[in-house]
Design an enzyme around this catalytic site. Sequence first.
Site, PDB file in Angstrom:
ATOM      1  CG  ASP A 183      15.710  11.728 -69.743  1.00  0.00           C
ATOM      2  OD1 ASP A 183      15.210  12.791 -69.325  1.00  0.00           O
ATOM      3  OD2 ASP A 183      15.979  10.764 -69.004  1.00  0.00           O
ATOM      4  CG  ASP A 184      11.619  14.086 -69.299  1.00  0.00           C
ATOM      5  OD1 ASP A 184      11.424  12.858 -69.402  1.00  0.00           O
ATOM      6  OD2 ASP A 184      11.928  14.634 -68.232  1.00  0.00           O
ATOM      7  CG  ASP A 241       1.646  51.597 -61.742  1.00  0.00           C
ATOM      8  OD1 ASP A 241       2.801  51.814 -62.139  1.00  0.00           O
ATOM      9  OD2 ASP A 241       1.410  51.053 -60.647  1.00  0.00           O
ATOM     10  CG  ASP A 252       4.485  48.226 -59.853  1.00  0.00           C
ATOM     11  OD1 ASP A 252       4.343  49.427 -60.120  1.00  0.00           O
ATOM     12  OD2 ASP A 252       4.378  47.772 -58.698  1.00  0.00           O
ATOM     13  CD  GLU A 292       6.696  52.345 -62.152  1.00  0.00           C
ATOM     14  OE1 GLU A 292       6.671  51.432 -62.991  1.00  0.00           O
ATOM     15  OE2 GLU A 292       6.068  52.294 -61.075  1.00  0.00           O
ATOM     16  CG  ASP A 343      -2.047   1.001   1.096  1.00  0.00           C
ATOM     17  OD1 ASP A 343      -1.963   1.853   0.181  1.00  0.00           O
ATOM     18  OD2 ASP A 343      -2.997   0.932   1.886  1.00  0.00           O
ATOM     19  CG  ASP A 365      -1.030  46.674 -15.318  1.00  0.00           C
ATOM     20  OD1 ASP A 365      -1.034  45.483 -15.662  1.00  0.00           O
ATOM     21  OD2 ASP A 365      -2.036  47.278 -14.950  1.00  0.00           O
ATOM     22  CG  ASP A 413      -0.643  41.739 -14.202  1.00  0.00           C
ATOM     23  OD1 ASP A 413      -0.006  41.047 -15.019  1.00  0.00           O
ATOM     24  OD2 ASP A 413      -1.398  42.670 -14.552  1.00  0.00           O
TER      25      ASP A 413
END
EC number: 3.4.23.-
Length: 1755
Positions: free
Chosen positions: A1427-1428, A1685, A1610, A1652, A461, A671, A736
């Site tokens: 190869d593609d 713009d 831009d 620009e 116990d 605070d 606090d």
Amino acid sequence: MESQQLSQHSPISHGSACASVTSKEVHTNQDPLDVSASKTEECEKASTKANSQQTTTPASSAVPENPHHASPQPASVPPPQNGPYPQQCMMTQNQANPSGWSFYGHPSMIPYTPYQMSPMYFPPGPQSQFPQYPSSVGTPLSTPSPESGNTFTDSSSADSDMTSTKKYVRPPPMLTSPNDFPNWVKTYIKFLQNSNLGGIIPTVNGKPVRQITDDELTFLYNTFQIFAPSQFLPTWVKDILSVDYTDIMKILSKSIEKMQSDTQEANDIVTLANLQYNGSTPADAFETKVTNIIDRLNNNGIHINNKVACQLIMRGLSGEYKFLRYTRHRHLNMTVAELFLDIHAIYEEQQGSRNSKPNYRRNLSDEKNDSRSYTNTTKPKVIARNPQKTNNSKSKTARAHNVSTSNNSPSTDNDSISKSTTEPIQLNNKHDLHLGQELTESTVNHTNHSDDELPGHLLLDSGASRTLIRSAHHIHSASSNPDINVVDAQKRNIPINAIGDLQFHFQDNTKTSIKVLHTPNIAYDLLSLNELAAVDITACFTKNVLERSDGTVLAPIVKYGDFYWVSKKYLLPSNISVPTINNVHTSESTRKYPYPFIHRMLAHANAQTIRYSLKNNTITYFNESDVDWSSAIDYQCPDCLIGKSTKHRHIKGSRLKYQNSYEPFQYLHTDIFGPVHNLPNSAPSYFISFTDETTKFRWVYPLHDRREDSILDVFTTILAFIKNQFQASVLVIQMDRGSEYTNRTLHKFLEKNGITPCYTTTADSRAHGVAERLNRTLLDDCRTQLQCSGLPNHLWFSAIEFSTIVRNSLASPKSKKSARQHAGLAGLDISTLLPFGQPVIVNDHNPNSKIHPRGIPGYALHPSRNSYGYIIYLPSLKKTVDTTNYVILQGKESRLDQFNYDALTFDEDLNRLTASYHSFIASNEIQESNDLNIESDHDFQSDIELHPEQPRNVLSKAVSPTDSTPPSTHTEDSKRVSKTNIRAPREVDPNISESNILPSKKRSSTPQISNIESTGSGGMHKLNVPLLAPMSQSNTHESSHASKSKDFRHSDSYSENETNHTNVPISSTGGTNNKTVPQISDQETEKRIIHRSPSIDASPPENNSSHNIVPIKTPTTVSEQNTEESIIADLPLPDLPPESPTEFPDPFKELPPINSRQTNSSLGGIGDSNAYTTINSKKRSLEDNETEIKVSRDTWNTKNMRSLEPPRSKKRIHLIAAVKAVKSIKPIRTTLRYDEAITYNKDIKEKEKYIEAYHKEVNQLLKMKTWDTDEYYDRKEIDPKRVINSMFIFNKKRDGTHKARFVARGDIQHPDTYDSGMQSNTVHHYALMTSLSLALDNNYYITQLDISSAYLYADIKEELYIRPPPHLGMNDKLIRLKKSLYGLKQSGANWYETIKSYLIKQCGMEEVRGWSCVFKNSQVTICLFVDDMILFSKDLNANKKIITTLKKQYDTKIINLGESDNEIQYDILGLEIKYQRGKYMKLGMENSLTEKIPKLNVPLNPKGRKLSAPGQPGLYIDQDELEIDEDEYKEKVHEMQKLIGLASYVGYKFRFDLLYYINTLAQHILFPSRQVLDMTYELIQFMWDTRDKQLIWHKNKPTEPDNKLVAISDASYGNQPYYKSQIGNIYLLNGKVIGGKSTKASLTCTSTTEAEIHAISESVPLLNNLSYLIQELNKKPIIKGLLTDSRSTISIIKSTNEEKFRNRFFGTKAMRLRDEVSGNNLYVYYIETKKNIADVMTKPLPIKTFKLLTNKWIH
């Protein structure tokens, strides 16, 4: 005991597959197979029957004689050390490795066959022999018991051991089917147990009791191989053996686990079907038992619904619970939880009725019903290895402390539990023995034991503080009549008869003694774990043993029922006289009433009141002397403490010690106040204050949130300020217990800086009075200042800051000094102070035109912290500025007259106070002033502007007395500016941009036309207003066109219906001449034909018409208007909401009225919805910000703190780069090395696939004759420069295939071995995107091909050698290369030349000039990437023809033919494409990102919220030097390379909206600060949240006769380090975005116009190259357009004036741009800033703007 006999055996010997076993067997743990008793008995009977003939004749056997086996000696004769046992399946101690066996369990050739070992082959006969172990002394595989404590051998056990050799072990049957393996493995395990190998069998937890030896492993392997042929093994067993063919232990462990799972399910179902409950056990224990069973069944796929579960539970209810079966059976939707609520209620009612009857002794039924836990406030700390298993639950402890009513007589305890291991012993009842365990009942005749008690044992116990025992037989040194008070769990006294010692003699031959109390009034004998811990004994519930701290095992622990027990056999008996103990002592104090009882009886009155009442006989029946007052003085009643709890008394003057103990600025109070609601996003919602304890000096800082990083930034700022300005170090900060102060981040920061945090106690606000009173004072001042001035509530913090400045300068009545004086600072110069809200006029140093007024009305707020200027609020611009160029607005009718202070004015007094300051201002006004500091560091609420979607009211018109002065003041001096109605706006739009709290960029000095629809760079709201058309030198005219316009600042001077003409001055960019352009009506504008372009000095005219075009060149085939509409029509530009007409009131006359007497209920209620009509800003640099990114990251926060620091400069550039050099970005390594893929790969299936891929690659290399196989060269004979290292790399493709590639280490290849001039070309991404776009518009078929081992088709010219692959085993040899191996520097170029030659000569293709790897003929277009191959054709047969030609030479695989008319999915060069011919195409990378991003180890979704934008405006990267060690630096740089590498790959493929962030962060790879890493994590997080986004294309209209190629440009001026500008371009083909670019300008621009122009000039070359490619691939006419713009840029492009440019670089670019526009037939048009989607390439944008600009083309 048998176990004791076995423990004496000599070290382990080794034997054959068939070993002898003792007559009695003690198993070490519960049978892991849980074989039923019936099956076990049948097996044992069969074994006994088979060996019945061998019991008398040791030489007899059930197997015929085998010539390989010698006859064994009789069992009674011990064999010699090297005994005559040469059999192949038998070994003695000195014969560890006989012939035919190999060491470490690897078998060699076994000279016998399986049938020779099988008893089924030969019938048993008297002459047959079967291999057996020698006598018991040399029992080869006997296992000593770890729990055998005795080292001696008695005669009985010896005899038993001698007879044990007469029995033989029956081998297991042969396995004949994979389905029979579960049953076979049970018999095999039984065979191992009978062979004394039970200790090596894995238990239920998967671990054996002891370690297996090498010879035992060999025995295990051979027997398994003999009796379980491989062809009959299940698949999962074969998988295990394929990894390690000797890992039989793993097979046994998994088998046991499978059988345990099946057995557990069956047991759970049986238990659930036979539930019984009558309240004898706690209700919570019953509920836990039931819910655990249901959960286990559900987890194993056996679903038990609520209805069935409730029926099973109610069926088992009895007693008082039985009525639930009738009240609940009609509830159809009843749940198990509801049913247990009723059961708990009945149980608690029963316990309440029982506990209300105090009785020292209870009957036996009480022992089962008490569920209250044992509580003892004086118990020591419990020491246990596994506290989860200790007996401290409510149910367990309660039953352990029940008081028994039986008369227990003393008895002798001879209990014993034989146990050979430390595994837990599970006993379901007293007679249940598993695995051969024996339990001998105690001879003690205890009466009335509890049903759940294990006789002869002590209950362990952890809740008991003392050991209690009922029998006096084991008590030593007993003393009777102890004065000890013991109570049970219900606080009832337990009479104690005696106290003594309990002596243990454990199995390690050590004796230990603990104190014990004797009482017959308990249900169990309790052994306190606390007292055992005092003598260095702990209970280990993992191994279920009692042991010492050094690990020495003392005794086993038995689990019986719900409790754990230890046997009393370890107790030493005593000869104590029982009658002397049973005499219970009764002391004087027991006859008195205990004070706690009287205290509770008399309503918990205090002791003084009770004694006084007893003395005065106000209470009768007993006297004061009848109460035991000994405990009254120190008695604490828990109920009184709870019910009468009060706050502690706050001691006045308690902080005096701090004032005396600390120097100035060493003790701070802080605070936080907030939040203030209903404010715009730009205004702070909180403020944090600091107060010095000694000087009372105050600081305030604004906060937008209370996040940890925000608070940490404030603390960092205040501490640095105090350290640098006052040479002090903060020691203590009082605050606090808010979460913003108690978080771990701040705590670690304070700890690192040596600062002690002093927190207030809970609910003790008075202890925090300094900070609380300061906040209250500042808020009172704030409300007063706002009420007095009439300023809007979003300026509330300005009022707080003004009050702080003043309060720091006022003397304290107590100290007679101000805070500034205490701090050693000079007093406040009041001549520099203005009343809060004082009206002023601010000089505008940069008006839009020369005739505009130079004054802007404003209101003074407070002196600047960062300059010598003043913070002034400009309501017309909706921003605050820091400036010294202002004039106080004076007049008899002062702003303060509204408050009726006896009609007094303070102008003269104010003049007298600020006289010296006025002279300073006047003297400075002589020069051109630039002090309207838009770049101020005062960023907490600078640039407060309204929602940009609505026009803004700019109040800057000069006012005459006639139209501004009321009648009462009309006769005043006209030179004086009247301000009678000057009123600040009460509120602003709650949608004010948060990004605009930061100072905006300086206005460009580029000339602009003032117009209410113009932007800061000349923007307009109307998109369809082209300003430039193609220029022709032969047809260049100036335009005299003008349009009706409203002045930007004097917008209220003209009505909407005004038709008269007004000349508006237009300033030039590079010249000195000014021209006026008359305004004309819209009708006249539409009728005008433009023939001439104005000079460079003239700005372009404006018109409200949507069809106004200012061309450079008029095309001969298409009208300008149609061209403009054609180019812009299909662009994915955002749709802006319609704007309502806005009135522009007179600045001094039509300001909205403000009721100064209107009061706010509280600061938290500021921000009513009565704000006047919102007005809009037109400056491009100020954007709307809907929300902030809501993911908390350290340092991911705007530093908007303010203090009393001296003025300092701060660079205002977004995401600045802290380093100049940037290393190349390293891609993420997705490949594996040979050792990772094969050698150490634990995934068997994956390993097999990689091995298959390895062999496939080797075969391909040999097939292609990659090297010369006829001759091998010695390494010493070859020049080392020509030797190339090689390696195998492995990877898994997205389609799931595993690939191996043999490559050369080209990264260390010597330069002399290749031609550096050769280039390896691949298709450009823009070429692929262009081809895909044209395919969609022209209904092309798209076919995807792959050429296997492409490089190996190209011969190699150089003499190179490589080391052979590993499988050849020739490490010292070299082979000569004949083909271009992957990885070589020249391989790519060699392959390109090879395939190019084949496509041109054999396939009839030609390469497009300027675009490598793009081939075409009249029908097919081919894009080649190594190869593609991607084929595009209108006719699918044309693609098939090319494929057929390619297959003649190359191993060509068709990945996707593309013949379906439904949606087809492609994976082309990393892009996941969904294509439906003639309808749409979607490009994304969702699957790839889902796979790759989690591998980056970036924390994803820390708060479970998704990001809405990749970044937020107004963030700056600190430039402080990194303090980091070299290893950590390299690690972080490598991490940045991985993260930015992936982001760059995705961004340049299709996520063009992320390019600005990627480009900026890529500049910081060598500066991996915490902030940079956090920003990178945010970018990766956004990519993860938006990984499903796709680039969306729709088919162009079939009626379109032309291809339209457009570049939108831009630039953001000066927002990069060293005043560099960020430029961006987006390219669109027929309205589909095909590419984008964001980069830093190479030149430093000096104006927005230069930036620009630089951006446009960067886009033109690629635009022309793409135009050529499109014309080659598609013969339609093409229209090229440039959109910007910037009006001033358009004006320069179309101008012919070459006299003046600001510098030669700017002039060169402008001239070149003119030529390119003119010579390449480019159309230049103006696009509104709000619709310029290239804006995302140049700056971080708010969420709303970001979504608006991107949701049309990527979503």
